[in-house]
Design a protein around this motif. Structure first.
Motif, PDB file in Angstrom:
ATOM      1  N   LEU A   6       0.831  -1.197   0.000  1.00 56.53           N
ATOM      2  CA  LEU A   6       0.000   0.000   0.000  1.00 56.53           C
ATOM      3  C   LEU A   6       0.867   1.249   0.000  1.00 56.53           C
ATOM      4  O   LEU A   6       1.860   1.320   0.727  1.00 56.53           O
ATOM      5  CB  LEU A   6      -0.891  -0.016   1.245  1.00 56.53           C
ATOM      6  CG  LEU A   6      -1.999   1.009   1.286  1.00 56.53           C
ATOM      7  CD1 LEU A   6      -3.096   0.649   0.295  1.00 56.53           C
ATOM      8  CD2 LEU A   6      -2.576   1.073   2.681  1.00 56.53           C
ATOM      9  N   THR A   7       0.467   2.230  -0.798  1.00 57.50           N
ATOM     10  CA  THR A   7       1.141   3.523  -0.837  1.00 57.50           C
ATOM     11  C   THR A   7       0.124   4.604  -0.508  1.00 57.50           C
ATOM     12  O   THR A   7      -0.953   4.637  -1.119  1.00 57.50           O
ATOM     13  CB  THR A   7       1.733   3.782  -2.244  1.00 57.50           C
ATOM     14  OG1 THR A   7       2.565   2.685  -2.607  1.00 57.50           O
ATOM     15  CG2 THR A   7       2.546   5.067  -2.265  1.00 57.50           C
ATOM     16  N   GLU A  11      -3.407  13.701  -2.217  1.00 56.08           N
ATOM     17  CA  GLU A  11      -4.318  13.729  -3.356  1.00 56.08           C
ATOM     18  C   GLU A  11      -3.799  14.703  -4.410  1.00 56.08           C
ATOM     19  O   GLU A  11      -3.316  15.783  -4.077  1.00 56.08           O
ATOM     20  CB  GLU A  11      -5.707  14.153  -2.892  1.00 56.08           C
ATOM     21  CG  GLU A  11      -6.722  14.142  -3.995  1.00 56.08           C
ATOM     22  CD  GLU A  11      -8.106  14.562  -3.557  1.00 56.08           C
ATOM     23  OE1 GLU A  11      -8.786  15.223  -4.352  1.00 56.08           O
ATOM     24  OE2 GLU A  11      -8.518  14.232  -2.417  1.00 56.08           O
ATOM     25  N   ASP A  15      -6.520  12.760  -9.452  1.00 54.45           N
ATOM     26  CA  ASP A  15      -7.236  11.720  -8.709  1.00 54.45           C
ATOM     27  C   ASP A  15      -8.741  11.976  -8.610  1.00 54.45           C
ATOM     28  O   ASP A  15      -9.495  11.097  -8.211  1.00 54.45           O
ATOM     29  CB  ASP A  15      -6.687  11.619  -7.276  1.00 54.45           C
ATOM     30  CG  ASP A  15      -5.216  11.265  -7.229  1.00 54.45           C
ATOM     31  OD1 ASP A  15      -4.734  10.564  -8.138  1.00 54.45           O
ATOM     32  OD2 ASP A  15      -4.549  11.696  -6.263  1.00 54.45           O
ATOM     33  N   ALA A  18     -11.388   9.459 -10.166  1.00 54.95           N
ATOM     34  CA  ALA A  18     -11.332   8.137  -9.528  1.00 54.95           C
ATOM     35  C   ALA A  18     -11.919   8.196  -8.118  1.00 54.95           C
ATOM     36  O   ALA A  18     -12.622   7.277  -7.687  1.00 54.95           O
ATOM     37  CB  ALA A  18      -9.897   7.622  -9.494  1.00 54.95           C
ATOM     38  N   THR A  52      -4.717   9.668  -0.683  1.00 56.14           N
ATOM     39  CA  THR A  52      -5.207   8.512  -1.411  1.00 56.14           C
ATOM     40  C   THR A  52      -4.378   7.286  -1.025  1.00 56.14           C
ATOM     41  O   THR A  52      -3.217   7.411  -0.656  1.00 56.14           O
ATOM     42  CB  THR A  52      -5.101   8.747  -2.929  1.00 56.14           C
ATOM     43  OG1 THR A  52      -3.758   9.131  -3.250  1.00 56.14           O
ATOM     44  CG2 THR A  52      -6.082   9.826  -3.395  1.00 56.14           C
ATOM     45  N   TRP A  54      -3.176   3.559  -2.522  1.00 51.36           N
ATOM     46  CA  TRP A  54      -2.994   2.844  -3.787  1.00 51.36           C
ATOM     47  C   TRP A  54      -2.339   1.494  -3.551  1.00 51.36           C
ATOM     48  O   TRP A  54      -1.445   1.374  -2.715  1.00 51.36           O
ATOM     49  CB  TRP A  54      -2.079   3.646  -4.713  1.00 51.36           C
ATOM     50  CG  TRP A  54      -2.606   4.998  -5.066  1.00 51.36           C
ATOM     51  CD1 TRP A  54      -2.455   6.152  -4.340  1.00 51.36           C
ATOM     52  CD2 TRP A  54      -3.382   5.342  -6.197  1.00 51.36           C
ATOM     53  NE1 TRP A  54      -3.091   7.187  -4.970  1.00 51.36           N
ATOM     54  CE2 TRP A  54      -3.669   6.717  -6.117  1.00 51.36           C
ATOM     55  CE3 TRP A  54      -3.854   4.619  -7.293  1.00 51.36           C
ATOM     56  CZ2 TRP A  54      -4.415   7.386  -7.085  1.00 51.36           C
ATOM     57  CZ3 TRP A  54      -4.599   5.279  -8.254  1.00 51.36           C
ATOM     58  CH2 TRP A  54      -4.867   6.653  -8.147  1.00 51.36           C
ATOM     59  N   THR A  57      -1.421   0.631  -9.295  1.00 52.14           N
ATOM     60  CA  THR A  57      -2.147   1.727  -9.939  1.00 52.14           C
ATOM     61  C   THR A  57      -3.620   1.741  -9.570  1.00 52.14           C
ATOM     62  O   THR A  57      -4.396   2.515 -10.127  1.00 52.14           O
ATOM     63  CB  THR A  57      -2.016   1.631 -11.474  1.00 52.14           C
ATOM     64  OG1 THR A  57      -2.553   0.367 -11.898  1.00 52.14           O
ATOM     65  CG2 THR A  57      -0.561   1.754 -11.922  1.00 52.14           C
ATOM     66  N   LEU A  58      -4.024   0.916  -8.612  1.00 49.51           N
ATOM     67  CA  LEU A  58      -5.426   0.817  -8.198  1.00 49.51           C
ATOM     68  C   LEU A  58      -5.690   1.694  -6.970  1.00 49.51           C
ATOM     69  O   LEU A  58      -5.079   1.487  -5.911  1.00 49.51           O
ATOM     70  CB  LEU A  58      -5.771  -0.650  -7.881  1.00 49.51           C
ATOM     71  CG  LEU A  58      -7.184  -0.927  -7.388  1.00 49.51           C
ATOM     72  CD1 LEU A  58      -8.212  -0.645  -8.480  1.00 49.51           C
ATOM     73  CD2 LEU A  58      -7.304  -2.373  -6.916  1.00 49.51           C
ATOM     74  N   LEU A  59      -6.592   2.653  -7.118  1.00 47.91           N
ATOM     75  CA  LEU A  59      -7.031   3.472  -5.983  1.00 47.91           C
ATOM     76  C   LEU A  59      -7.917   2.607  -5.093  1.00 47.91           C
ATOM     77  O   LEU A  59      -8.931   2.078  -5.558  1.00 47.91           O
ATOM     78  CB  LEU A  59      -7.810   4.692  -6.468  1.00 47.91           C
ATOM     79  CG  LEU A  59      -8.417   5.560  -5.361  1.00 47.91           C
ATOM     80  CD1 LEU A  59      -7.333   6.380  -4.676  1.00 47.91           C
ATOM     81  CD2 LEU A  59      -9.497   6.474  -5.921  1.00 47.91           C
ATOM     82  N   VAL A  60      -7.533   2.444  -3.821  1.00 51.85           N
ATOM     83  CA  VAL A  60      -8.329   1.611  -2.919  1.00 51.85           C
ATOM     84  C   VAL A  60      -8.902   2.404  -1.747  1.00 51.85           C
ATOM     85  O   VAL A  60      -9.694   1.873  -0.975  1.00 51.85           O
ATOM     86  CB  VAL A  60      -7.531   0.392  -2.395  1.00 51.85           C
ATOM     87  CG1 VAL A  60      -7.152  -0.534  -3.544  1.00 51.85           C
ATOM     88  CG2 VAL A  60      -6.308   0.821  -1.611  1.00 51.85           C
ATOM     89  N   SER A  62      -9.503   6.737   0.070  1.00 52.87           N
ATOM     90  CA  SER A  62      -9.335   8.185   0.013  1.00 52.87           C
ATOM     91  C   SER A  62      -9.849   8.800   1.312  1.00 52.87           C
ATOM     92  O   SER A  62     -10.795   8.302   1.919  1.00 52.87           O
ATOM     93  CB  SER A  62     -10.153   8.738  -1.172  1.00 52.87           C
ATOM     94  OG  SER A  62     -10.288  10.136  -1.110  1.00 52.87           O
TER      95      SER A  62
END
Length: 170
Positions: A6-7, A11, A15, A18, A52, A54, A57-60, A62
């Motif tokens: 996880l990163t 924001e 973003d 998304a 955010t 990530w 490359t998937l936003l998981v 926010s």
């Protein structure tokens, strides 16, 4: 969490779409009638205090914070905090929350207010605000109105209407 790479990042303007799709999926169209959204209609969140989560490359996830006043006292409104359903209960929300709180404290903010579940948010120090001490635009369940002092005693003597902080509007 150990199995997720996880990163957490601040924001960025790229973003926005998304994050909006994430909010649509997790909160649905009913989100626009909530009291917190009444405030968000009038003043933008602070990108430097919004983050955010990530996996590649998937936003998981926010979290956003926006400038408000509680009476005449500056504060932040935290929310929405949202995590994609398959990634809930894996520490993503907690990491977003920890980053949002630590950066707010580092930038000199003294109070964070939110509308949320006390059992979840009390784990990082949020406390219920006494009923009637503050008011929000529109109806809100008083048991879900919470505050976190980023400086000791910052909420002493604070009360009144919660409204957007126009001095910080962009």
């Amino acid at each position: 969490m150990s199995d997720l790479k996880l990163t957490i990042l601040p924001e960025s303007p790229n973003d926005a779409q998304a994050i909006e799709r994430l909010h649509e999926r997790t909160f649905g169209p009913g989100r626009f009638v909530l009291s917190a959204y009444r405030l968000r209609e009038h003043v933008d969140h602070l990108p430097e205090l919004s983050f955010t989560a990530w996996i590649g490359t998937l936003l998981v996830g926010s979290v956003r914070q926006l400038p408000i006043l509680v009476g005449d006292t500056s504060a932040l409104l935290l929310g929405p905090l949202t995590v994609e359903p398959p990634f809930r209960s894996r520490g993503v929300g907690r990491l977003l929350l920890d980053r949002a709180i630590s950066d707010a404290r580092a930038q000199g903010h003294k109070l964070i207010v939110l509308v949320g579940d006390e059992p979840y948010y009390s784990r990082v120090g949020f406390k219920r605000i006494a009923k009637g001490r503050v008011t929000m635009p529109g109806p809100v369940d008083a048991a879900r109105l919470l505050v976190l002092e980023l400086a000791e005693g910052a909420f002493e003597g604070v009360g009144g209407a919660i409204r957007p902080d126009w001095s910080k509007a962009r």
